[in-house]
Design a protein around this motif. Structure first.
Motif, PDB file in Angstrom:
ATOM      1  N   MET A 251       2.835   3.653  -4.507  1.00 41.41           N
ATOM      2  CA  MET A 251       2.720   2.331  -3.863  1.00 41.41           C
ATOM      3  C   MET A 251       4.097   1.996  -3.534  1.00 41.41           C
ATOM      4  O   MET A 251       5.334   2.381  -3.820  1.00 41.41           O
TER       5      MET A 251
ATOM      6  N   VAL B  86      -0.185   8.197  -6.549  1.00 39.31           N
ATOM      7  CA  VAL B  86      -1.482   7.783  -6.710  1.00 39.31           C
ATOM      8  C   VAL B  86      -2.039   8.712  -5.237  1.00 39.31           C
ATOM      9  O   VAL B  86      -1.318   9.342  -4.616  1.00 39.31           O
TER      10      VAL B  86
ATOM     11  N   THR C 212      -5.330  -1.390  -8.245  1.00 40.93           N
ATOM     12  CA  THR C 212      -5.460  -0.550  -7.227  1.00 40.93           C
ATOM     13  C   THR C 212      -7.146  -0.279  -7.131  1.00 40.93           C
ATOM     14  O   THR C 212      -7.901  -0.670  -7.877  1.00 40.93           O
TER      15      THR C 212
ATOM     16  N   ASP D 271       0.825  -1.035  -0.093  1.00 41.53           N
ATOM     17  CA  ASP D 271       0.019  -0.136  -0.044  1.00 41.53           C
ATOM     18  C   ASP D 271       0.867   1.230  -0.087  1.00 41.53           C
ATOM     19  O   ASP D 271       2.159   1.236   0.395  1.00 41.53           O
TER      20      ASP D 271
ATOM     21  N   ALA E 198      -4.246  -0.951  -2.521  1.00 43.82           N
ATOM     22  CA  ALA E 198      -4.358  -2.108  -2.959  1.00 43.82           C
ATOM     23  C   ALA E 198      -4.821  -3.173  -2.075  1.00 43.82           C
ATOM     24  O   ALA E 198      -5.185  -2.713  -0.726  1.00 43.82           O
TER      25      ALA E 198
ATOM     26  N   GLU F 140      -6.289   5.884  -2.241  1.00 45.36           N
ATOM     27  CA  GLU F 140      -5.907   4.716  -3.311  1.00 45.36           C
ATOM     28  C   GLU F 140      -5.186   3.685  -2.718  1.00 45.36           C
ATOM     29  O   GLU F 140      -3.887   4.061  -2.206  1.00 45.36           O
TER      30      GLU F 140
END
Length: 355
Positions: free
Chosen positions: A155, A178, A203, A149, A184, A182
């Motif tokens: 990320m 990101v 994502t 994350d 994962a 946002e």
């Protein structure tokens, strides 16, 4: 060159025959046979099959294991006095890698001689209040990638180039930005897809997007998708690619698992653009999707809490094969896969009815 009319007719017939052979035809599966191979009080979200009888898994409560036929070979991994929770696993010919979620995120390399684990060593560790790793894959015997994350606007991406002995984090300035919110999902070790030198990372949350690298993680781009987004548990949960151009993403709303709107899409240009498929049709939320080997990208299976679904048309139309829910699925060949879920690993045999 002038072609006599008789030969011209034959020429066009050959062209038509060739074109029809190249046309993709729908693949057919009629049922699935589900055989439990391991039952335990575990949450199992990461699988790595070796063959039709052997599968590695990583789970919560520090548990890592190899199911060898009907024999489970299990180990418990602790960091200090804490039991780690694993949702990422990857294998090479000589090793198995497991990566824990949350902080500290610890990545272990387990030596494997083809039959037994030989040794275990810590090869990467990262601590911090926002650290949370989601999935891991290898391009080849030397190069692998793990995704976490976002922290600091990008990320978490770590890469190995030496067979997993050392891992290096990619600086944020070399990754797509990101947005806040946002992230994962560590739902099934399948928010990374690998094909040749490519990697795709999906994502969710604030945005549902696809990050792509065509050079094993050296450079990256990011693309929008039409998958549902905006809430913490909406977005893309799983991705798979048949080749460098054709891929599929699934997910949805984890808090509304029956919703089947804007939760399935395909690409034909390597992830640059995505088109919704079977919108408003089953399945709803799904946590893992895989192309079936040797089906020319037409056979697709997805699993989730509402059951096992099959598409013989590359995802355009789906049919439920079973009500039994799973978290993750990994294929061994075009008719056999392993699937894991809450307290279980099962072998799935996909069957066609004899006409």
């Amino acid at each position: 060159m002038r072609i006599p009319i008789g030969k011209l007719t034959v020429f066009y017939l050959i062209l038509i025959a060739f074109a029809s052979c190249k046309k993709k035809t729908e693949f057919q599966i009629d049922s699935v046979q589900i055989t439990p191979v391991f039952v335990d009080s575990l949450n199992i979200r990461a699988l790595a099959p070796l063959d039709e009888n052997r599968v590695w898994f990583a789970a919560n409560n520090g548990k890592v294991g190899l199911i060898d036929g009907d024999i489970p070979k299990l180990a418990v991994i602790k960091y200090s006095d804490s039991l780690l929770h694993f949702r990422s696993i990857a294998t090479t010919k000589e090793a198995v890698f497991v990566l824990s979620i949350a902080s500290p995120a610890v990545l272990y390399k387990i030596g494997f001689n083809g039959t037994e684990a030989t040794n275990i060593e810590e090869v990467y560790k990262e601590s911090g209040p926002e650290v949370f790793y989601d999935s891991m894959k290898f391009w080849n015997e030397k190069e692998g990638i793990a995704i976490g994350d976002p922290i600091g606007g990008c990320m978490l991406v770590i890469i190995t180039r030496d067979g997993g002995n050392t891992w290096e984090k990619i600086p944020c300035e070399n990754l797509p930005k990101v947005e806040k919110g946002e992230a994962a999902f560590a739902a099934s070790n399948s928010n990374i897809a690998i094909y040749k030198d490519n990697a795709w990372v999906v994502t969710g949350g604030k945005n549902s997007r696809v990050m792509h690298s065509g050079d094993k993680g050296k450079t990256w781009e990011i693309y929008d998708t039409p998958i549902v987004s905006g809430k913490a548990m909406t977005g893309i949960f799983t991705v798979d690619f048949w080749d460098a151009q054709n891929g599929i993403i699934l997910g949805g709303d984890w808090e509304d698992k029956n919703s089947n709107v804007k939760n399935k899409a395909i690409t034909t240009n390597g992830g640059k653009s995505w088109n919704l498929i079977a919108d408003g049709e089953e399945p709803g939320y799904q946590s893992s999707v895989k192309y079936m080997p040797f089906t020319q990208g037409q056979g697709v299976v997805s699993v989730g809490p509402n059951g096992i679904f099959f598409s013989g048309s590359g995802g355009k139309h789906w049919r439920k094969l079973s009500d039994e829910g799973f978290f993750a699925i990994e294929f061994v060949n075009d008719s056999l896969a392993f699937a894991s879920g809450n307290k279980k690993i099962s072998k799935l045999i996909f069957q066609k009815e004899e006409k």
